[in-house]
Design a protein around this motif. Structure first.
Motif, PDB file in Angstrom:
ATOM      1  N   CYS A   1      43.903  60.927  88.118  1.00  0.00           N
ATOM      2  CA  CYS A   1      44.829  59.856  87.606  1.00  0.00           C
ATOM      3  C   CYS A   1      45.763  60.360  86.239  1.00  0.00           C
ATOM      4  N   PHE A   2      45.149  61.607  85.845  1.00  0.00           N
ATOM      5  CA  PHE A   2      45.723  61.937  84.643  1.00  0.00           C
ATOM      6  C   PHE A   2      46.603  63.480  84.741  1.00  0.00           C
ATOM      7  N   ASP A   3      47.639  63.739  83.898  1.00  0.00           N
ATOM      8  CA  ASP A   3      48.458  64.779  84.129  1.00  0.00           C
ATOM      9  C   ASP A   3      47.698  65.904  83.031  1.00  0.00           C
ATOM     10  N   VAL A   4      47.166  65.203  82.023  1.00  0.00           N
ATOM     11  CA  VAL A   4      46.707  66.138  81.110  1.00  0.00           C
ATOM     12  C   VAL A   4      45.355  65.468  80.688  1.00  0.00           C
ATOM     13  N   VAL A   5      44.322  66.463  80.249  1.00  0.00           N
ATOM     14  CA  VAL A   5      43.101  65.867  79.493  1.00  0.00           C
ATOM     15  C   VAL A   5      43.197  66.950  78.416  1.00  0.00           C
ATOM     16  N   ILE A   6      42.916  66.313  77.228  1.00  0.00           N
ATOM     17  CA  ILE A   6      43.035  67.073  75.823  1.00  0.00           C
ATOM     18  C   ILE A   6      41.676  67.113  75.080  1.00  0.00           C
ATOM     19  N   GLU A   7      41.157  67.836  74.580  1.00  0.00           N
ATOM     20  CA  GLU A   7      40.249  67.489  73.449  1.00  0.00           C
ATOM     21  C   GLU A   7      40.111  68.897  72.303  1.00  0.00           C
ATOM     22  N   LYS A   8      39.805  68.229  71.161  1.00  0.00           N
ATOM     23  CA  LYS A   8      39.616  69.299  70.018  1.00  0.00           C
ATOM     24  C   LYS A   8      38.714  69.007  69.275  1.00  0.00           C
ATOM     25  N   ALA A   9      37.773  70.135  69.265  1.00  0.00           N
ATOM     26  CA  ALA A   9      36.619  70.277  68.656  1.00  0.00           C
ATOM     27  C   ALA A   9      35.376  69.282  69.308  1.00  0.00           C
ATOM     28  N   THR A  10      35.547  68.933  70.490  1.00  0.00           N
ATOM     29  CA  THR A  10      34.596  67.904  71.089  1.00  0.00           C
ATOM     30  C   THR A  10      33.636  68.930  71.812  1.00  0.00           C
TER      31      THR A  10
ATOM     32  N   HIS B   1      37.994  67.738  85.346  1.00  0.00           N
ATOM     33  CA  HIS B   1      38.328  68.408  86.718  1.00  0.00           C
ATOM     34  C   HIS B   1      38.634  67.008  87.734  1.00  0.00           C
ATOM     35  N   ARG B   2      37.839  66.113  87.813  1.00  0.00           N
ATOM     36  CA  ARG B   2      38.000  65.077  88.646  1.00  0.00           C
ATOM     37  C   ARG B   2      38.864  64.104  88.266  1.00  0.00           C
ATOM     38  N   VAL B   3      39.403  63.673  86.990  1.00  0.00           N
ATOM     39  CA  VAL B   3      40.378  62.959  86.760  1.00  0.00           C
ATOM     40  C   VAL B   3      41.625  63.521  86.855  1.00  0.00           C
ATOM     41  N   LEU B   4      41.716  64.675  86.598  1.00  0.00           N
ATOM     42  CA  LEU B   4      42.960  65.543  86.611  1.00  0.00           C
ATOM     43  C   LEU B   4      43.740  65.526  87.970  1.00  0.00           C
ATOM     44  N   LYS B   5      45.011  65.131  87.949  1.00  0.00           N
ATOM     45  CA  LYS B   5      45.784  65.118  89.313  1.00  0.00           C
ATOM     46  C   LYS B   5      45.687  66.783  89.422  1.00  0.00           C
ATOM     47  N   PRO B   6      46.066  66.869  90.969  1.00  0.00           N
ATOM     48  CA  PRO B   6      46.070  68.224  91.622  1.00  0.00           C
ATOM     49  C   PRO B   6      46.720  69.288  90.753  1.00  0.00           C
ATOM     50  N   ASP B   7      47.693  69.080  90.124  1.00  0.00           N
ATOM     51  CA  ASP B   7      48.139  69.978  89.125  1.00  0.00           C
ATOM     52  C   ASP B   7      48.109  70.084  87.968  1.00  0.00           C
ATOM     53  N   GLY B   8      47.349  69.058  87.338  1.00  0.00           N
ATOM     54  CA  GLY B   8      47.015  68.431  86.225  1.00  0.00           C
ATOM     55  C   GLY B   8      46.633  69.787  85.017  1.00  0.00           C
ATOM     56  N   LEU B   9      46.641  69.391  83.969  1.00  0.00           N
ATOM     57  CA  LEU B   9      46.215  70.443  82.775  1.00  0.00           C
ATOM     58  C   LEU B   9      44.921  69.839  81.889  1.00  0.00           C
ATOM     59  N   PHE B  10      43.987  70.752  81.632  1.00  0.00           N
ATOM     60  CA  PHE B  10      43.171  70.489  80.606  1.00  0.00           C
ATOM     61  C   PHE B  10      43.383  71.624  79.476  1.00  0.00           C
ATOM     62  N   ILE B  11      43.597  70.833  78.307  1.00  0.00           N
ATOM     63  CA  ILE B  11      43.837  71.453  76.997  1.00  0.00           C
ATOM     64  C   ILE B  11      42.516  71.336  76.310  1.00  0.00           C
TER      65      ILE B  11
ATOM     66  N   LYS C   1      54.682  67.579  79.194  1.00  0.00           N
ATOM     67  CA  LYS C   1      56.040  67.108  79.104  1.00  0.00           C
ATOM     68  C   LYS C   1      55.667  65.623  78.660  1.00  0.00           C
ATOM     69  N   PRO C   2      56.759  65.307  78.202  1.00  0.00           N
ATOM     70  CA  PRO C   2      56.862  63.882  77.462  1.00  0.00           C
ATOM     71  C   PRO C   2      56.519  62.680  78.502  1.00  0.00           C
ATOM     72  N   ASN C   3      56.647  62.828  79.547  1.00  0.00           N
ATOM     73  CA  ASN C   3      56.463  61.750  80.524  1.00  0.00           C
ATOM     74  C   ASN C   3      54.915  61.888  81.279  1.00  0.00           C
ATOM     75  N   SER C   4      54.231  62.933  80.539  1.00  0.00           N
ATOM     76  CA  SER C   4      52.756  62.999  81.125  1.00  0.00           C
ATOM     77  C   SER C   4      51.918  61.988  80.770  1.00  0.00           C
ATOM     78  N   SER C   5      50.860  61.638  81.553  1.00  0.00           N
ATOM     79  CA  SER C   5      49.882  60.501  81.199  1.00  0.00           C
ATOM     80  C   SER C   5      48.597  61.349  80.522  1.00  0.00           C
ATOM     81  N   VAL C   6      48.189  61.133  79.516  1.00  0.00           N
ATOM     82  CA  VAL C   6      47.443  62.106  78.701  1.00  0.00           C
ATOM     83  C   VAL C   6      45.889  61.418  78.424  1.00  0.00           C
ATOM     84  N   LEU C   7      44.832  61.817  78.602  1.00  0.00           N
ATOM     85  CA  LEU C   7      43.561  61.422  78.083  1.00  0.00           C
ATOM     86  C   LEU C   7      42.977  62.231  77.023  1.00  0.00           C
TER      87      LEU C   7
END
Length: 273
Positions: free
Chosen positions: A125-134, A178-188, A57-63
């Protein structure tokens, strides 16, 4: 038209180190980022933008983990996702990314020097954590033709039975995410890593997330993993146990797939003699 006249051609001139083990050396990255302005591992944002828009979502906090000199954060920002924090272990990459984003007017974006194996953020503390090829695995395709290289699994050994040191690093990264994601957070996670090799890590008992994935790309399949914290079910456990064969992407490739560094380092030259 030569490389100097064609910006895209100059970007593709990047050649990797003589051995893949160099990817584990921070000095390699500092030296590389000193000279290199931009490089995209795997596909750039435009190829999986539709998947991001369906899940973030546009209002998501992303790492973003391991930002390097990628333009992923810029793509997210231009789509209205502005609360973005990017991290990288290379101080050179961080400084150059900060300068680039400031010049483009992306003042809200934060870029920090940090280790993804020891994330310096508070819990939930984050809604979404995302990584690409890391983070991914060196998955060996049928006939040992292809070797997929992504950073944490360099020198991992047998992909069916990775080295203990590799397992420790991957689990440290996932536990931090997993730790820094909010309870309903998303890892992509955007990767070549096939689900057969990913599930044993993702479905470790300490994690509460559900696991699903979508494939995209022509020729080689890329995997867009979606892990939803707090959504794990017994069905996820059964799925993990029921798949006992790797999902093997097709070997057919388009010309653009042959030009990038990510292709060079997933090719087992010894097997091609």
């Amino acid at each position: 038209m030569d490389a100097d006249q064609n910006p895209k051609a100059s970007e593709k001139k990047t050649i990797g180190p003589p051995t893949t083990s160099a990817y584990l050396d921070p000095h390699y990255w500092d030296e590389r980022f000193s000279d290199e302005e931009h490089y995209e591992w795997l596909k750039d944002y435009s190829h999986f933008r539709h998947l991001v828009q369906a899940h973030i979502k546009p209002n998501s906090s992303v790492l973003e983990l391991g930002c390097g000199n990628s333009r992923l954060s810029e793509g997210l920002y231009n789509d209205g996702i502005t609360a973005i924090t990017c991290i990288d272990l290379s101080a050179v990459a961080v400084e150059k990314m900060q300068e680039r984003l400031l010049l483009k007017g992306y003042k809200e974006l934060k870029v920090l020097e940090a280790d993804m194996l020891d994330l310096p953020f508070s819990n939930d503390c984050f809604d979404v954590v995302i990584e690409k090829a890391t983070m991914s695995s060196e998955n060996i395709c049928t006939f040992n033709f292809l070797v997929v290289k992504e950073v944490l699994f360099v020198n991992s050994g047998d992909p069916w039975n990775p080295q203990p040191e590799t397992v420790t690093k991957v689990m440290a990264m996932l536990e931090g995410v997993h730790r820094v994601l909010k309870p309903d957070g998303l890892f992509i996670s955007v990767s070549f890593g096939q689900p057969h090799f990913r599930r044993p890590f993702f479905n470790a008992p300490q994690f509460t997330w559900s696991v699903e994935w979508i494939t995209f790309g022509d020729g080689f399949h890329y995997f867009f993993y979606i892990l939803r914290k707090g959504k794990r079910s017994s069905a996820d456990e059964e799925l993990n146990q029921s798949h006992d064969k790797p999902l093997v992407p097709t070997i057919s490739m388009f010309h653009e797939e042959l030009e990038g560094e990510d292709y060079i380092f997933r090719t087992n030259i010894d097997e091609m003699d």
